[in-house]
Each structure stands twice: as C-alpha cells, then as structure tokens.
Design a protein around this motif. Structure first.
Motif, PDB file in Angstrom:
ATOM      1  N   GLN A   1       0.833  -1.202   0.000  1.00 25.09           N
ATOM      2  CA  GLN A   1       0.000   0.000   0.000  1.00 25.09           C
ATOM      3  C   GLN A   1       0.867   1.252   0.000  1.00 25.09           C
ATOM      4  OE1 GLN A   1      -2.599   0.263   3.383  1.00 25.09           O
ATOM      5  NE2 GLN A   1      -3.932   1.787   2.437  1.00 25.09           N
ATOM      6  N   LEU A   2       1.883   1.259   0.847  1.00 22.99           N
ATOM      7  CA  LEU A   2       2.790   2.403   0.909  1.00 22.99           C
ATOM      8  C   LEU A   2       3.604   2.507  -0.378  1.00 22.99           C
ATOM      9  CD1 LEU A   2       3.721   4.696   2.766  1.00 22.99           C
ATOM     10  CD2 LEU A   2       5.470   3.166   3.669  1.00 22.99           C
ATOM     11  N   PHE A   3       3.935   1.372  -0.959  1.00 25.80           N
ATOM     12  CA  PHE A   3       4.660   1.328  -2.229  1.00 25.80           C
ATOM     13  C   PHE A   3       3.907   2.116  -3.302  1.00 25.80           C
ATOM     14  CE2 PHE A   3       5.623  -0.533  -6.324  1.00 25.80           C
ATOM     15  CZ  PHE A   3       7.015  -0.670  -6.308  1.00 25.80           C
ATOM     16  N   ARG A   4       2.594   1.956  -3.355  1.00 27.63           N
ATOM     17  CA  ARG A   4       1.787   2.668  -4.352  1.00 27.63           C
ATOM     18  C   ARG A   4       1.776   4.170  -4.078  1.00 27.63           C
ATOM     19  NH1 ARG A   4      -1.851  -1.390  -2.973  1.00 27.63           N
ATOM     20  NH2 ARG A   4      -3.356   0.134  -2.185  1.00 27.63           N
ATOM     21  N   TYR A   5       1.647   4.542  -2.804  1.00 27.37           N
ATOM     22  CA  TYR A   5       1.631   5.958  -2.446  1.00 27.37           C
ATOM     23  C   TYR A   5       2.961   6.629  -2.807  1.00 27.37           C
ATOM     24  CZ  TYR A   5      -2.468   4.863   0.467  1.00 27.37           C
ATOM     25  OH  TYR A   5      -3.704   4.450   0.910  1.00 27.37           O
ATOM     26  N   PHE A   6       4.041   5.931  -2.528  1.00 28.17           N
ATOM     27  CA  PHE A   6       5.373   6.480  -2.774  1.00 28.17           C
ATOM     28  C   PHE A   6       5.554   6.804  -4.258  1.00 28.17           C
ATOM     29  CE2 PHE A   6       9.910   6.312  -3.614  1.00 28.17           C
ATOM     30  CZ  PHE A   6      10.491   6.876  -2.485  1.00 28.17           C
ATOM     31  N   HIS A   7       5.064   5.934  -5.102  1.00 29.21           N
ATOM     32  CA  HIS A   7       5.260   6.060  -6.547  1.00 29.21           C
ATOM     33  C   HIS A   7       4.653   7.349  -7.104  1.00 29.21           C
ATOM     34  CE1 HIS A   7       5.924   4.807 -10.646  1.00 29.21           C
ATOM     35  NE2 HIS A   7       4.637   4.932 -10.932  1.00 29.21           N
ATOM     36  N   VAL A   8       3.532   7.804  -6.543  1.00 26.32           N
ATOM     37  CA  VAL A   8       2.851   8.980  -7.098  1.00 26.32           C
ATOM     38  C   VAL A   8       3.158  10.267  -6.321  1.00 26.32           C
ATOM     39  CG1 VAL A   8       0.981   7.625  -8.069  1.00 26.32           C
ATOM     40  CG2 VAL A   8       0.774   8.509  -5.733  1.00 26.32           C
ATOM     41  N   SER A   9       3.925  10.182  -5.245  1.00 23.98           N
ATOM     42  CA  SER A   9       4.273  11.389  -4.492  1.00 23.98           C
ATOM     43  C   SER A   9       5.675  11.851  -4.882  1.00 23.98           C
ATOM     44  CB  SER A   9       4.227  11.107  -2.981  1.00 23.98           C
ATOM     45  OG  SER A   9       5.305  10.289  -2.602  1.00 23.98           O
ATOM     46  N   LYS A  10       6.031  13.029  -4.412  1.00 20.63           N
ATOM     47  CA  LYS A  10       7.343  13.582  -4.744  1.00 20.63           C
ATOM     48  C   LYS A  10       8.368  13.348  -3.645  1.00 20.63           C
ATOM     49  CE  LYS A  10       5.428  17.259  -7.651  1.00 20.63           C
ATOM     50  NZ  LYS A  10       5.343  18.724  -7.879  1.00 20.63           N
ATOM     51  N   THR A  11       8.003  12.599  -2.644  1.00 20.21           N
ATOM     52  CA  THR A  11       8.904  12.380  -1.515  1.00 20.21           C
ATOM     53  C   THR A  11      10.000  11.373  -1.863  1.00 20.21           C
ATOM     54  OG1 THR A  11       9.011  11.776   0.821  1.00 20.21           O
ATOM     55  CG2 THR A  11       7.525  10.498  -0.551  1.00 20.21           C
ATOM     56  N   ARG A  12      11.116  11.432  -1.117  1.00 20.02           N
ATOM     57  CA  ARG A  12      12.177  10.429  -1.241  1.00 20.02           C
ATOM     58  C   ARG A  12      12.129   9.424  -0.094  1.00 20.02           C
ATOM     59  NH1 ARG A  12      16.750  11.449  -4.180  1.00 20.02           N
ATOM     60  NH2 ARG A  12      17.066   9.201  -3.885  1.00 20.02           N
ATOM     61  N   PHE A  13      11.230   9.688   0.894  1.00 13.93           N
ATOM     62  CA  PHE A  13      11.204   8.818   2.070  1.00 13.93           C
ATOM     63  C   PHE A  13       9.782   8.458   2.462  1.00 13.93           C
ATOM     64  CE2 PHE A  13      14.911  11.637   2.516  1.00 13.93           C
ATOM     65  CZ  PHE A  13      15.913  10.679   2.384  1.00 13.93           C
TER      66      PHE A  13
ATOM     67  N   ASN B   1      12.416   6.814  -7.844  1.00 10.84           N
ATOM     68  CA  ASN B   1      10.964   7.061  -7.761  1.00 10.84           C
ATOM     69  C   ASN B   1      10.156   5.788  -7.542  1.00 10.84           C
ATOM     70  OD1 ASN B   1      11.373   9.820  -8.219  1.00 10.84           O
ATOM     71  ND2 ASN B   1      11.348   9.511 -10.441  1.00 10.84           N
ATOM     72  N   LYS B   2      10.835   4.713  -7.195  1.00 12.78           N
ATOM     73  CA  LYS B   2      10.162   3.451  -6.914  1.00 12.78           C
ATOM     74  C   LYS B   2      10.650   2.940  -5.560  1.00 12.78           C
ATOM     75  CE  LYS B   2       9.203  -1.046  -9.045  1.00 12.78           C
ATOM     76  NZ  LYS B   2       9.515  -1.935 -10.197  1.00 12.78           N
ATOM     77  N   MET B   3       9.733   2.828  -4.604  1.00 11.56           N
ATOM     78  CA  MET B   3      10.128   2.480  -3.236  1.00 11.56           C
ATOM     79  C   MET B   3      10.755   1.096  -3.165  1.00 11.56           C
ATOM     80  SD  MET B   3       7.772   2.560   0.213  1.00 11.56           S
ATOM     81  CE  MET B   3       7.392   0.807   0.346  1.00 11.56           C
ATOM     82  N   ASP B   4      11.879   1.015  -2.458  1.00 18.10           N
ATOM     83  CA  ASP B   4      12.554  -0.275  -2.279  1.00 18.10           C
ATOM     84  C   ASP B   4      11.653  -1.262  -1.541  1.00 18.10           C
ATOM     85  OD1 ASP B   4      14.783   0.917  -3.422  1.00 18.10           O
ATOM     86  OD2 ASP B   4      15.689   1.410  -1.489  1.00 18.10           O
ATOM     87  N   GLN B   5      11.883  -2.532  -1.797  1.00 16.85           N
ATOM     88  CA  GLN B   5      11.102  -3.574  -1.116  1.00 16.85           C
ATOM     89  C   GLN B   5      11.488  -3.685   0.360  1.00 16.85           C
ATOM     90  OE1 GLN B   5       8.592  -5.416  -2.235  1.00 16.85           O
ATOM     91  NE2 GLN B   5       8.647  -4.575  -4.317  1.00 16.85           N
ATOM     92  N   LYS B   6      12.761  -3.393   0.669  1.00 13.65           N
ATOM     93  CA  LYS B   6      13.242  -3.524   2.045  1.00 13.65           C
ATOM     94  C   LYS B   6      13.584  -2.151   2.630  1.00 13.65           C
ATOM     95  CE  LYS B   6      15.153  -8.165   1.472  1.00 13.65           C
ATOM     96  NZ  LYS B   6      16.372  -9.022   1.574  1.00 13.65           N
ATOM     97  N   PRO B   7      13.299  -1.935   3.904  1.00 13.61           N
ATOM     98  CA  PRO B   7      13.623  -0.657   4.534  1.00 13.61           C
ATOM     99  C   PRO B   7      15.131  -0.511   4.731  1.00 13.61           C
ATOM    100  CG  PRO B   7      12.813  -2.192   6.178  1.00 13.61           C
ATOM    101  CD  PRO B   7      12.649  -2.867   4.851  1.00 13.61           C
ATOM    102  N   PHE B   8      15.625   0.720   4.659  1.00 14.66           N
ATOM    103  CA  PHE B   8      17.044   0.949   4.931  1.00 14.66           C
ATOM    104  C   PHE B   8      17.277   1.194   6.422  1.00 14.66           C
ATOM    105  CE2 PHE B   8      15.384   5.228   4.250  1.00 14.66           C
ATOM    106  CZ  PHE B   8      16.014   5.977   5.237  1.00 14.66           C
ATOM    107  N   LEU B   9      16.198   1.499   7.138  1.00 12.03           N
ATOM    108  CA  LEU B   9      16.299   1.712   8.582  1.00 12.03           C
ATOM    109  C   LEU B   9      15.075   1.094   9.246  1.00 12.03           C
ATOM    110  CD1 LEU B   9      17.532   3.052  11.137  1.00 12.03           C
ATOM    111  CD2 LEU B   9      16.289   5.140  10.540  1.00 12.03           C
ATOM    112  N   GLU B  10      15.302   0.252  10.227  1.00  9.78           N
ATOM    113  CA  GLU B  10      14.209  -0.391  10.955  1.00  9.78           C
ATOM    114  C   GLU B  10      14.589  -0.503  12.424  1.00  9.78           C
ATOM    115  OE1 GLU B  10      11.394  -4.432  10.798  1.00  9.78           O
ATOM    116  OE2 GLU B  10      13.060  -4.180   9.393  1.00  9.78           O
TER     117      GLU B  10
END
Length: 350
Positions: free
Chosen positions: A94-106, A125-134
């Motif tokens: 769900q967040l992956f879809r939101y990321f794709h259409v927004s201008k954010t990098r995070f 412009n395509k959210m990674d599958q894995k988080p860089f910080l968790e």
C-alpha cells in the motif's frame, strides 16, 4: 542527549499504554503523533504535518496516506500507520503505491512500535522492497538513535540521508547473514575456513566435522569477547569506587576552621557587588581553602592558606596561575578587593 531522553520517555509510555490501545486511530494519537513531535514537527500545523494526505493513484482518486510531513510546500516524508498489534510485513504494498505517485524520497511504515523507513535506492521514484532503517522504539540502540536524529526538522537533509541509506541497508543485510551463519553455518561458510587450515580433501565427513568446529569456534569467540567487555566494565567500576573511597578518606581528614569560614564571608562581602552569593562557593581541601565561581574547579576566585605558620591569600592572573600574597589576619583580605573583582571580570569575558 535530549532526543534520546524524549524517545526513552515515549518508549516507557508505549509499554504502559499499549494493552489499553485497541484501534489504529488510538495508535496514531498515542504513539505515532508523539514520535512526529519528537522529530521537531508541529502536528497541529497543517502546513507542516498533513493528516490524510491525498495520494491519487492513476484513475483511482482520493487515496490517502495517514500523514505527510511537508517542507517548502512538498512532502518530504509520507507515513502509513497501522494498529500496534499488526505485523507490518503485510502492509508494504500500500505504501509502495503511495510512494510512486508522491514527490517524496522517504516513506515510513509504522505500527507505533516498529518503524520502517524506505527510500528509492534500487530504482529512482520506486520504493525499495526492504527498509534501509528499521527499529523497535521500545528497544532502541545508539546507532538507531543517530539515524533518527537525521530526520529531525533541525537537521533534515535529503542528500545526506540518501547517501547514508545505502550503507545502512547493506550493513543490515550483512548482519543478518552473519547471524544466520553463526546459528547454522552454511557449507560455503564452513568451506571458507576449512580450506585455509585443512590440507586434505574436503569430504562430506570432513565438512560435517568442520561445521561443528566452526560453530563452536564462533561461540567461544563471542563468549570471550563478552567476558572481555564485562571484565573491562567491572575494572572501570572498581577504579571509580576506589576513587570515591579515596575522596571520602581525604574529605574526612579536612577540618574547616572558623577562621576559614570568616575569611569566606569577607570574600562574599567583596564579590557580592558583582555576583549573586549563590555563585560563590567554598571548597575545603587538605592543602588549601578554595573559593570557586559556580562550584567549578576551572573557575577559582582565590585560595586561602591559613593553617600553616604564615597565612596567605592566593590570587589568580589571566593564565589562572596562583600568586600568594601574605596576610596577617582575615581583615587583610580587604586590601585585595581590586584583584578579586578583576578575577570575576576575567570569567565574565570568557
């Protein structure tokens, strides 16, 4: 340090309240919004933190992400929240879809306890599958706190975070691999060591033997490292205790005389024109009676040497070097009024 204290306070609150939190909305208000506040963003300012931020997905209009943090009119971090009881692994799409259409990098996916930060390292412009910080906010490590600080409003820098995100992501994956190899060494891992120290052919039986040896070797190594750390920590604690005991012994040998206290009152009478009385502190030692500014050893106002055959007042110059001046009685201290006030002025210049 302040950020660490704020995060610890929130973690304590979460541990106390989570069993009383039943809904996603309650999770947002009790856990997530306080975290956003800790990052320095005003959750009551709709130009800074936008709830229900619209992220239209192609023909599907009106899709909303829970929060967006805004800077210069553009989203810099979109946040999707879930109930604290939910596993985040099933909500990334769900967040992956939101990321794709927004201008954010995070993007941040959180249930108020586990926090997963994503960016677009693999494909722009395509959210990674894995988080860089968790991280788990109720069990924070120092390195995680340092990374959280980079998202604070006062220090937020897109390029700085992105450049560091790649290292964080790979370090995280490497640590997972190391942990897995320690628990259950793979044939490739065992072969790496066996080939360096065994001259014969690595048969199935030899590999089986070395698998056990590698696992034991790592277990012993980790155990020894832990014991070394504990030993160093215990030795440090012993040194601190011995130092405290020595100071207590030395302090017990100090006997402050009425003459020293009278001299202190004279110095207070002189200096109170420039300083509040509360800032003029005396500290008695075996070798002298010291007068300090703010009870700070690095800010001596003067020293009194009254217990020997001859009496002296020690005055300090610009370099904080002591110069002893002879006195006959406590009343003679008034003769050095100018020098004492000049010492105060030196610290005010600092």
């Amino acid at each position: 340090m302040e950020l660490q204290i704020q995060l610890k306070t929130l973690a304590d609150k979460i541990n106390q309240l989570k069993d009383k939190i039943e809904t996603e909305e309650s999770t947002k208000h009790a856990f997530v919004l306080p975290f956003i506040n800790i990052l320095g963003y005003d959750t009551f300012n709709p130009t800074e933190v936008v709830p229900e931020f619209t992220a239209d997905l192609g023909l599907k209009k009106g899709e909303k992400v829970d929060y967006a943090i805004i800077q210069n009119g553009e989203p810099i971090l979109i946040i999707e929240c879930k109930n604290w009881k939910e596993n985040l692994s099933v909500h990334g799409s769900q967040l992956f879809r939101y990321f794709h259409v927004s201008k954010t990098r995070f993007a941040l996916l959180t249930n108020g306890i586990t926090y997963q930060f994503f960016t677009d390292l693999d494909e722009k412009n395509k959210m990674d599958q894995k988080p860089f910080l968790e991280f788990d906010i109720t069990n924070l490590k120092d390195n995680s706190i340092n990374e959280i600080a980079k998202f604070h409003k006062s220090s937020f820098d897109v390029n700085n975070i992105v450049s560091n995100a790649s290292s964080l992501k790979f370090i995280k994956e490497i640590r997972k691999q190391i942990d897995a190899e320690i628990v259950k060494p793979s044939p490739e891992f065992v072969r790496l060591f066996a080939s360096k120290i065994y001259a014969g052919r690595l048969t199935e039986k030899v590999m089986e033997e070395f698998t056990d040896l590698v696992q034991k070797a790592f277990g012993q190594l980790i155990g020894e490292r832990i014991n070394e750390r504990l030993h160093l920590a215990l030795n440090k604690e012993v040194v601190i205790q011995e130092k405290d005991q020595l100071e207590e012994v030395e302090h017990s040998k100090v006997n402050t005389s009425e003459e020293e206290l009278e001299a202190y009152r004279v110095i207070v009478a002189i200096l109170r024109r420039k300083l509040p009385v509360s800032r003029i502190v005396h500290r008695d030692t075996q070798s002298y009676f010291g007068i300090l500014l703010d009870d700070n050893n690095r800010k001596p106002l003067c020293r009194l040497h009254l217990n020997g055959g001859k009496k002296y007042i020690g005055l300090f110059n610009n370099d904080k070097n002591e110069k002893r001046e002879p006195i006959q009685s406590v009343d003679d201290i008034y003769q050095f009024e100018k020098e004492l006030l000049e010492t105060v002025r030196l610290y005010e210049v600092e």
